[in-house]
Motif scaffolding. Structure first.
Motif, mmCIF file in Angstrom:
data_model
loop_
_atom_site.group_PDB
_atom_site.id
_atom_site.type_symbol
_atom_site.label_atom_id
_atom_site.label_comp_id
_atom_site.label_asym_id
_atom_site.label_seq_id
_atom_site.Cartn_x
_atom_site.Cartn_y
_atom_site.Cartn_z
ATOM 1 N N ALA A 145 32.486 34.505 28.227
ATOM 2 C CA ALA A 145 33.823 34.339 28.802
ATOM 3 C C ALA A 145 34.012 35.241 30.015
ATOM 4 N N PHE A 146 33.560 36.486 29.906
ATOM 5 C CA PHE A 146 33.630 37.391 31.051
ATOM 6 C C PHE A 146 32.815 36.834 32.222
ATOM 7 N N GLN A 147 31.635 36.289 31.911
ATOM 8 C CA GLN A 147 30.778 35.763 32.970
ATOM 9 C C GLN A 147 31.423 34.562 33.657
ATOM 10 N N PHE A 148 32.074 33.706 32.872
ATOM 11 C CA PHE A 148 32.790 32.579 33.470
ATOM 12 C C PHE A 148 33.890 33.072 34.410
ATOM 13 N N ASN A 149 34.617 34.080 33.970
ATOM 14 C CA ASN A 149 35.684 34.623 34.818
ATOM 15 C C ASN A 149 35.126 35.241 36.093
ATOM 16 N N MET A 150 33.983 35.918 35.977
ATOM 17 C CA MET A 150 33.373 36.498 37.171
ATOM 18 C C MET A 150 32.898 35.415 38.137
ATOM 19 N N GLU A 151 32.419 34.300 37.613
ATOM 20 C CA GLU A 151 32.030 33.187 38.478
ATOM 21 C C GLU A 151 33.237 32.665 39.257
ATOM 22 N N ILE A 152 34.379 32.602 38.596
ATOM 23 C CA ILE A 152 35.604 32.159 39.275
ATOM 24 C C ILE A 152 36.015 33.167 40.341
ATOM 25 N N PHE A 153 35.924 34.465 40.008
ATOM 26 C CA PHE A 153 36.239 35.492 41.007
ATOM 27 C C PHE A 153 35.319 35.364 42.229
ATOM 28 N N GLY A 154 34.024 35.150 41.962
ATOM 29 C CA GLY A 154 33.076 34.996 43.057
ATOM 30 C C GLY A 154 33.396 33.786 43.917
ATOM 31 N N GLU A 155 33.800 32.721 43.267
ATOM 32 C CA GLU A 155 34.179 31.509 43.970
ATOM 33 C C GLU A 155 35.385 31.769 44.884
ATOM 34 N N LEU A 156 36.367 32.505 44.367
ATOM 35 C CA LEU A 156 37.549 32.841 45.159
ATOM 36 C C LEU A 156 37.183 33.742 46.341
ATOM 37 N N GLU A 157 36.242 34.658 46.115
ATOM 38 C CA GLU A 157 35.796 35.524 47.211
ATOM 39 C C GLU A 157 35.179 34.697 48.344
ATOM 40 N N GLU A 158 34.392 33.675 47.989
ATOM 41 C CA GLU A 158 33.782 32.824 49.005
ATOM 42 C C GLU A 158 34.844 32.033 49.768
ATOM 43 N N VAL A 159 35.852 31.536 49.049
ATOM 44 C CA VAL A 159 36.945 30.824 49.712
ATOM 45 C C VAL A 159 37.667 31.780 50.658
ATOM 46 N N GLY A 160 37.839 33.024 50.221
ATOM 47 C CA GLY A 160 38.532 34.018 51.035
ATOM 48 C C GLY A 160 37.867 34.254 52.373
ATOM 49 N N LYS A 161 36.547 34.101 52.441
ATOM 50 C CA LYS A 161 35.827 34.314 53.694
ATOM 51 C C LYS A 161 36.156 33.245 54.734
ATOM 52 N N THR A 162 36.680 32.109 54.283
ATOM 53 C CA THR A 162 37.004 31.019 55.203
ATOM 54 C C THR A 162 38.463 31.047 55.640
#
Length: 352
Positions: free
Chosen positions: A261-278
């Motif tokens: 569950a923590f890993q899934f949440n971290m994947e979502i955080f990482g995804e948001l970080e990538e969106v943030g770069k755009t």
């Protein structure tokens, strides 16, 4: 039977927590009164971490390493620290929030909680889940729907879509809901207990940064109207969890699922970080959590996504951030000029 701090909550006796009279909730309430074998500090610490306490008769309920709450704490420690140190979480806790990312985070939470609550509802009679079924107190789907309506408008459902990382998380929740319902304990515990721990602090940070209305629009997710005391409820939840009749293999599977569950949440955080770069630099600043915590209600220190290292990272970097903020304002510049002039005068007087 119950102590004088207890009250009836949907047919159950629930204890009302007070700082000066620690009370641990079960079907029968145990009031914590230290005895010769257990100090007051140890009593409070045991209760806060999973439901231990001292009975009125003097018997001690001591947490054991085999209790599910203790196994979860030990088994998720490493991944917990990793989640704390993702850039998305650290920025949020520092009060640096991009509104678009906040909205997308709410979208991910909406799909995640919809899946958790759908499966909890479907399995509410399951012997490993019935004791942890608290729809009135915990469910977040409707609150998130109100927030998304505020941010996106009446047609919010037509504007949002599930991201790949969130889709994987949701598919896993539905899979175990069908095949291994006991593992839903891991996802419910990880999400709900974290939201109860730090939600009020994060709510205030988000409200300040995005200048949201003080009446709570856009922040319903953080508001648990059905819970009188977050600390007392968490104690009740942990004690119920520790009382589940689970064998050691099932407990270990729940711990492994919590790590996932923590890993899934971290994947979502990482995804948001990538969106943030755009995105354009639309960062909205608020007081960092460690600065604002003193005037807010909430137990941010126990939130699964709270950076325990915030205090260490808030030294020189925080001072620099404060200085830059002051220098942005004309009054700050005037004060700085006056301060430099005073130093120059003092130096001239000293050298005369």
């Amino acid at each position: 039977m119950s102590c004088n701090l207890c009250w009836r909550w949907q047919g159950r006796v629930v204890c009302r927590y007070q700082e000066d009279d620690l009370c641990v909730s079960q079907e029968v309430c145990f009031r914590s009164t230290p005895d010769a074998g257990m100090s007051a500090a140890r009593t409070e610490d045991a209760a806060a971490n999973g439901g231990g306490g001292v009975c009125p008769e003097g018997g001690v309920t001591v947490l054991r390493p085999t209790d599910l709450s203790e196994m979860l704490a030990a088994g998720t420690k490493e991944v917990h620290e990793k989640a704390e140190n993702t850039e998305f979480v650290k920025d949020f806790l520092k009060g640096r929030i991009r509104k678009e990312l906040f909205k997308l985070g709410h979208v991910a939470l909406y799909f995640t909680y919809s899946a958790i609550e759908e499966e909890m509802e479907r399995n509410k009679e399951h012997p490993d889940l019935a004791a942890l079924y608290f729809p009135h107190e915990l469910h977040r789907r409707d609150a998130l729907a109100r927030d998304l309506q505020y941010f996106y408008g009446e047609d919010w459902q037509d504007q949002i879509s599930i991201s790949p990382a969130t889709q994987r998380y949701v598919e896993r929740i539905h899979q175990i809901g069908r095949d291994q319902p006991a593992l839903l304990v891991a996802h419910a515990y990880t999400r709900y207990m974290g939201d109860l721990s730090g939600g009020q602090v994060l709510r205030k940070v988000a409200q300040r940064a995005m200048k949201l209305p003080p009446t709570g629009e856009g922040l319903n997710f953080y508001q648990f109207d059905g819970i009188h005391s977050a600390k007392a409820f968490k104690q009740l939840y942990r004690s119920r969890m520790n009382e589940l009749e689970l064998d050691s293999l099932t407990k270990q599977k729940i711990v492994d699922e919590a790590v996932l569950a923590f890993q899934f949440n971290m994947e979502i955080f990482g995804e948001l970080e990538e969106v943030g770069k755009t995105l354009q630099d639309d960062v909205l600043d608020a007081a960092p959590v460690h600065e604002a915590h003193g005037e807010m209600q909430g137990d941010i220190s126990q939130c699964p996504y709270y950076a325990a290292k915030m205090a260490a990272s808030g030294g020189s970097s925080y001072i620099c951030h404060l200085a830059m903020t002051v220098l942005k304002h004309p009054s700050g510049q005037v004060l700085l000029a006056a301060w430099i002039a005073a130093l120059a005068g003092l130096a001239a007087w000293y050298l005369m």
